[in-house]
Design an enzyme around this catalytic site. Sequence first.
Site, short mmCIF file in Angstrom:
data_model
loop_
_atom_site.label_atom_id
_atom_site.label_comp_id
_atom_site.label_asym_id
_atom_site.label_seq_id
_atom_site.Cartn_x
_atom_site.Cartn_y
_atom_site.Cartn_z
N LYS A 190 -0.31 -6.81 -0.47
CA LYS A 190 -0.44 -7.02 0.77
C LYS A 190 -1.72 -6.33 1.24
O LYS A 190 -2.58 -7.35 1.29
CB LYS A 190 0.77 -6.04 1.40
CG LYS A 190 2.33 -6.89 1.32
CD LYS A 190 2.97 -6.47 2.40
CE LYS A 190 4.23 -7.55 2.54
NZ LYS A 190 5.62 -7.23 1.57
N ASP B 246 6.90 0.23 -6.54
CA ASP B 246 6.47 -0.70 -5.89
C ASP B 246 5.68 -0.41 -4.39
O ASP B 246 6.49 -0.24 -3.55
CB ASP B 246 7.60 -1.59 -5.28
CG ASP B 246 7.29 -2.99 -4.63
OD1 ASP B 246 6.15 -2.91 -4.20
OD2 ASP B 246 8.09 -3.87 -4.54
N PHE C 221 13.14 -4.36 -1.80
CA PHE C 221 12.88 -5.77 -1.76
C PHE C 221 11.63 -5.74 -2.94
O PHE C 221 10.63 -5.00 -2.53
CB PHE C 221 12.14 -6.25 -0.30
CG PHE C 221 11.77 -7.54 -0.30
CD1 PHE C 221 12.49 -8.45 -0.29
CD2 PHE C 221 10.30 -7.72 -0.49
CE1 PHE C 221 12.15 -10.01 -0.32
CE2 PHE C 221 9.76 -9.08 -0.40
CZ PHE C 221 10.57 -10.24 -0.41
C1 LIG Z 1 6.17 -7.84 0.30
C2 LIG Z 1 6.54 -7.14 -0.60
C3 LIG Z 1 6.80 -7.77 -1.76
C4 LIG Z 1 6.47 -9.20 -2.22
O1 LIG Z 1 5.24 -9.60 -1.69
P1 LIG Z 1 4.81 -10.97 -1.91
O2 LIG Z 1 3.12 -10.91 -1.79
O3 LIG Z 1 5.19 -11.78 -0.75
O4 LIG Z 1 5.24 -11.73 -3.37
C5 LIG Z 1 7.30 -7.01 -2.91
N1 LIG Z 1 7.51 -5.77 -2.66
C6 LIG Z 1 7.51 -5.07 -1.41
C7 LIG Z 1 7.68 -3.66 -1.35
C8 LIG Z 1 6.89 -5.78 -0.40
O5 LIG Z 1 6.68 -5.10 0.83
#
Ligand SMILES: *Cc1c(COP(=O)(O)O)cnc(C)c1O
Length: 396
Positions: A243, A214, A127
């Site tokens: 986050k 990520d 994700f």
């Molecule tokens: C939550 C998340 C995102 C997206 O972050 P947003 O601030 O909602 O755009 C991207 N990568 C990972 C691994 C995430 O957990």
Amino acid sequence: MSHVMNTYGRLPVAFERGEGVWLWDTQGKRYLDALAGVAVNAVGHSHPKLVAALREQIGKLIHTSNIYQIAAQEKLADRIVAASGMDKVFFCNSGAEANEAAIKLARYYGHKKGVENPAVVVLEKSFHGRTMATLSATGSRKVQAGFEPLMTGFVRVPFNDLEAVRRVADSNRNVVAILAELVQGEGGVSVCGDGYLKGLREICDAHGWLLMLDEVQTGMARTGKMFAFQHYGVIPDVMSLAKGLGGGVPIGASVARGEAATLFQPGSHGSTFGGNPLACTAALATLDIIESEGLCKNADEIGSRIRANLQRALAETPGLREIRGKGMMIGIELDRPCGDLVKTALEAGLLINVTADNVVRLVPPLVMSASEADQLTNELAPMIRSFLMNTAPATA
Ligand SMILES: *Cc1c(COP(=O)(O)O)cnc(C)c1O
């Protein structure tokens, strides 16, 4: 009728205030927060140091523009570089934007190397966000369906499978980078194998690819180290943060090292709000709290305690598949969809989350104490056991 677009199936509760790992709703009912706004409230709710730093900053300045120098941004970049061993930081406002910057960097890097159609290797069940590039990179049909045409330039391989990455490296000359999560959060709290990151580093080095991680969910002490890559003795070329970075205030960062850190020049990328004084002050205070209160160690110890408690309480429970995770990123996989558990827990004053249909996800504030952790597992374990006893296993 609500005039807010219907993008979330919302639970019937609204919170009014919070303190540490506790939240109170508008009726005065108290909840133990094991979700932390989905891994955002890293230092808990209303941490006095974060509140004080924000109050002071709001009275002075909220926003200027990246057209000018921003002292807090310079300071925050220094701190992130010192904590990560990387070189430079681009600031934005969310995880998706941090990954957008990474994907743009990879393409820029590719073009500079003479690759006309640069591609990025991405993983199944990953994700990366909801913007067009990041949803195209995401390994979930649910996230993509209805938004075609997807962006091209991604090559997908299974998670935790180095052989699959090697096969792509041997056959696809367009690849310039790989983008990976080390613990797949939305994908079901799946932890990569011990040799995975080292293997990726070797493949990237052998083929001149950028290793891009990520760490939007895993970063900021969540897994027991400031960044998840630090568990594996390997350093990436690009890392996305968001986050937990601002302790609740929106801020994202794309961190780069080596050649990747030197590519963007004035005009190649930007953000109006990115790295404004308020958001950077929040992140500086969050980093101070993480470091001064030893929250990496706490995430490691309390996370292990939660997993051990659950292991003990749920051992041999029919329907339980696995309890796993790293630090305070914990997944409890069941053999059946368990979204209903979220409501049961809510009624009992416990905030949890279910991801990938059948995985209970716990990402509590990193300030959680041992007794709060025990309270969490003492309430959650019987709830899971009775859910499993009273529902039928999914017929596969
Ligand atoms: C939550 C998340 C995102 C997206 O972050 P947003 O601030 O909602 O755009 C991207 N990568 C990972 C691994 C995430 O957990």
